[in-house]
Design a protein around this motif. Structure first.
Motif, PDB file in Angstrom:
ATOM      1  N   GLU A  65      12.682 -52.776   7.600  1.00  0.00           N
ATOM      2  CA  GLU A  65      13.109 -51.625   8.548  1.00  0.00           C
ATOM      3  C   GLU A  65      13.747 -52.161   9.610  1.00  0.00           C
ATOM      4  OE1 GLU A  65       8.798 -52.396  10.341  1.00  0.00           O
ATOM      5  OE2 GLU A  65       9.749 -51.960   8.030  1.00  0.00           O
ATOM      6  N   LYS A  66      13.617 -53.474   9.704  1.00  0.00           N
ATOM      7  CA  LYS A  66      14.453 -54.370  10.938  1.00  0.00           C
ATOM      8  C   LYS A  66      15.767 -55.031  10.167  1.00  0.00           C
ATOM      9  CE  LYS A  66      10.277 -55.471  13.133  1.00  0.00           C
ATOM     10  NZ  LYS A  66       9.210 -56.315  13.186  1.00  0.00           N
ATOM     11  N   SER A  67      15.992 -54.774   8.887  1.00  0.00           N
ATOM     12  CA  SER A  67      17.481 -55.180   8.323  1.00  0.00           C
ATOM     13  C   SER A  67      18.488 -54.701   9.130  1.00  0.00           C
ATOM     14  CB  SER A  67      17.345 -54.815   6.943  1.00  0.00           C
ATOM     15  OG  SER A  67      16.540 -55.185   6.236  1.00  0.00           O
ATOM     16  N   LYS A  68      19.630 -55.665   9.217  1.00  0.00           N
ATOM     17  CA  LYS A  68      21.010 -55.370  10.146  1.00  0.00           C
ATOM     18  C   LYS A  68      21.696 -54.883   9.236  1.00  0.00           C
ATOM     19  CE  LYS A  68      18.909 -57.450  13.643  1.00  0.00           C
ATOM     20  NZ  LYS A  68      18.324 -56.499  14.525  1.00  0.00           N
ATOM     21  N   ASN A  69      21.838 -54.864   8.135  1.00  0.00           N
ATOM     22  CA  ASN A  69      22.787 -54.330   7.200  1.00  0.00           C
ATOM     23  C   ASN A  69      22.273 -54.225   5.692  1.00  0.00           C
ATOM     24  OD1 ASN A  69      23.285 -56.926   5.671  1.00  0.00           O
ATOM     25  ND2 ASN A  69      23.981 -57.712   7.444  1.00  0.00           N
ATOM     26  N   PRO A  70      23.100 -53.542   4.921  1.00  0.00           N
ATOM     27  CA  PRO A  70      22.759 -53.091   3.539  1.00  0.00           C
ATOM     28  C   PRO A  70      22.296 -54.500   2.655  1.00  0.00           C
ATOM     29  CG  PRO A  70      24.536 -51.765   4.264  1.00  0.00           C
ATOM     30  CD  PRO A  70      24.524 -52.902   5.207  1.00  0.00           C
ATOM     31  N   ARG A  71      23.393 -55.591   2.869  1.00  0.00           N
ATOM     32  CA  ARG A  71      22.879 -56.787   2.220  1.00  0.00           C
ATOM     33  C   ARG A  71      21.640 -57.273   2.505  1.00  0.00           C
ATOM     34  NH1 ARG A  71      26.442 -60.042  -0.334  1.00  0.00           N
ATOM     35  NH2 ARG A  71      28.116 -59.565   0.914  1.00  0.00           N
ATOM     36  N   GLN A  72      21.209 -57.438   3.597  1.00  0.00           N
ATOM     37  CA  GLN A  72      20.054 -57.910   3.920  1.00  0.00           C
ATOM     38  C   GLN A  72      18.824 -56.972   3.367  1.00  0.00           C
ATOM     39  OE1 GLN A  72      19.087 -57.925   8.263  1.00  0.00           O
ATOM     40  NE2 GLN A  72      17.952 -59.797   8.018  1.00  0.00           N
ATOM     41  N   PHE A  73      19.018 -55.631   3.668  1.00  0.00           N
ATOM     42  CA  PHE A  73      17.903 -54.719   3.197  1.00  0.00           C
ATOM     43  C   PHE A  73      17.703 -54.718   1.550  1.00  0.00           C
ATOM     44  CE2 PHE A  73      16.575 -50.500   1.451  1.00  0.00           C
ATOM     45  CZ  PHE A  73      15.423 -50.404   2.670  1.00  0.00           C
ATOM     46  N   LEU A  74      18.767 -55.045   0.858  1.00  0.00           N
ATOM     47  CA  LEU A  74      18.666 -54.861  -0.482  1.00  0.00           C
ATOM     48  C   LEU A  74      18.277 -56.195  -0.972  1.00  0.00           C
ATOM     49  CD1 LEU A  74      21.976 -53.019  -1.605  1.00  0.00           C
ATOM     50  CD2 LEU A  74      19.526 -52.302  -1.999  1.00  0.00           C
ATOM     51  N   ASP A  75      18.507 -57.164  -0.320  1.00  0.00           N
ATOM     52  CA  ASP A  75      17.938 -58.714  -0.889  1.00  0.00           C
ATOM     53  C   ASP A  75      16.338 -58.719  -0.491  1.00  0.00           C
ATOM     54  OD1 ASP A  75      20.494 -59.520  -1.442  1.00  0.00           O
ATOM     55  OD2 ASP A  75      20.745 -60.796   0.390  1.00  0.00           O
ATOM     56  N   LEU A  76      16.018 -58.139   0.833  1.00  0.00           N
ATOM     57  CA  LEU A  76      14.748 -58.137   0.688  1.00  0.00           C
ATOM     58  C   LEU A  76      13.938 -57.307   0.016  1.00  0.00           C
ATOM     59  CD1 LEU A  76      14.471 -57.798   4.761  1.00  0.00           C
ATOM     60  CD2 LEU A  76      13.269 -59.495   3.376  1.00  0.00           C
ATOM     61  N   VAL A  77      14.383 -56.218  -0.226  1.00  0.00           N
ATOM     62  CA  VAL A  77      13.598 -54.941  -0.964  1.00  0.00           C
ATOM     63  C   VAL A  77      13.742 -55.448  -2.850  1.00  0.00           C
ATOM     64  CG1 VAL A  77      13.863 -52.673  -1.973  1.00  0.00           C
ATOM     65  CG2 VAL A  77      13.854 -53.112   0.536  1.00  0.00           C
ATOM     66  N   ASN A  78      14.754 -55.989  -2.938  1.00  0.00           N
ATOM     67  CA  ASN A  78      14.846 -56.326  -4.446  1.00  0.00           C
ATOM     68  C   ASN A  78      13.962 -57.778  -4.820  1.00  0.00           C
ATOM     69  OD1 ASN A  78      16.322 -54.381  -5.538  1.00  0.00           O
ATOM     70  ND2 ASN A  78      18.081 -55.269  -4.720  1.00  0.00           N
ATOM     71  N   SER A  79      13.773 -58.545  -3.752  1.00  0.00           N
ATOM     72  CA  SER A  79      13.064 -59.617  -3.838  1.00  0.00           C
ATOM     73  C   SER A  79      11.486 -59.053  -4.083  1.00  0.00           C
ATOM     74  CB  SER A  79      13.161 -60.677  -2.515  1.00  0.00           C
ATOM     75  OG  SER A  79      14.347 -61.457  -2.542  1.00  0.00           O
ATOM     76  N   ALA A  80      11.013 -58.065  -3.191  1.00  0.00           N
ATOM     77  CA  ALA A  80       9.611 -57.787  -3.446  1.00  0.00           C
ATOM     78  C   ALA A  80       9.495 -56.999  -4.512  1.00  0.00           C
ATOM     79  CB  ALA A  80       9.511 -56.678  -2.058  1.00  0.00           C
ATOM     80  N   LEU A  81      10.469 -56.167  -5.042  1.00  0.00           N
ATOM     81  CA  LEU A  81      10.296 -55.495  -6.354  1.00  0.00           C
ATOM     82  C   LEU A  81      10.346 -56.418  -7.716  1.00  0.00           C
ATOM     83  CD1 LEU A  81      12.715 -52.553  -5.902  1.00  0.00           C
ATOM     84  CD2 LEU A  81      10.054 -52.458  -6.030  1.00  0.00           C
ATOM     85  N   LEU A  82      10.891 -57.477  -7.381  1.00  0.00           N
ATOM     86  CA  LEU A  82      10.865 -58.690  -8.413  1.00  0.00           C
ATOM     87  C   LEU A  82       9.747 -59.360  -8.581  1.00  0.00           C
ATOM     88  CD1 LEU A  82      14.595 -60.010  -8.305  1.00  0.00           C
ATOM     89  CD2 LEU A  82      13.737 -58.676 -10.277  1.00  0.00           C
ATOM     90  N   ALA A  83       9.222 -59.644  -7.342  1.00  0.00           N
ATOM     91  CA  ALA A  83       7.866 -60.427  -7.175  1.00  0.00           C
ATOM     92  C   ALA A  83       6.661 -59.488  -7.566  1.00  0.00           C
ATOM     93  CB  ALA A  83       7.700 -60.949  -5.617  1.00  0.00           C
ATOM     94  N   GLY A  84       6.930 -58.230  -7.469  1.00  0.00           N
ATOM     95  CA  GLY A  84       5.705 -57.297  -7.972  1.00  0.00           C
ATOM     96  C   GLY A  84       5.797 -56.874  -9.664  1.00  0.00           C
ATOM     97  N   ALA A  85       6.954 -57.454 -10.024  1.00  0.00           N
ATOM     98  CA  ALA A  85       7.281 -56.855 -11.426  1.00  0.00           C
ATOM     99  C   ALA A  85       6.448 -57.664 -12.463  1.00  0.00           C
ATOM    100  CB  ALA A  85       8.694 -57.110 -11.826  1.00  0.00           C
TER     101      ALA A  85
END
Length: 85
Positions: A65-85
């Motif tokens: 929720e502290k991401s500055k832009n869409p790129r940063q947000f998607l990188d963080l969220v997608n990393s978490a999803l890939l780690a949890g997969a």
């Protein structure tokens, strides 16, 4: 459901959780533009994070929720999803 959040899905979440309509194409073109330029603040991002956690049943990174832009947000969220997969 994919194991990655797309720009299209982020645009849909921005509309659903924050009431901000941005075309996916525009979001893609302005990938590094700050969320504030789209009218999205940290509270709106928190709503998007909550929606993603509900959809995927996976906790999102605490800094999402502290991401500055869409790129940063998607990188963080997608990393978490890939780690949890």
């Amino acid at each position: 459901m994919s194991d990655r959040i797309t720009v299209e899905e982020l645009a849909e979440l921005m509309k659903k959780s924050a009431g901000v309509t941005v075309a996916p194409e525009e979001l893609q073109q302005r990938y590094d533009t700050g969320f504030d330029a789209f009218g999205i603040d940290s509270l709106a991002l928190l709503g998007i994070v909550g929606e993603l956690e509900n959809r995927y049943g996976t906790p999102m990174p605490p800094d999402a929720e502290k991401s500055k832009n869409p790129r940063q947000f998607l990188d963080l969220v997608n990393s978490a999803l890939l780690a949890g997969a």
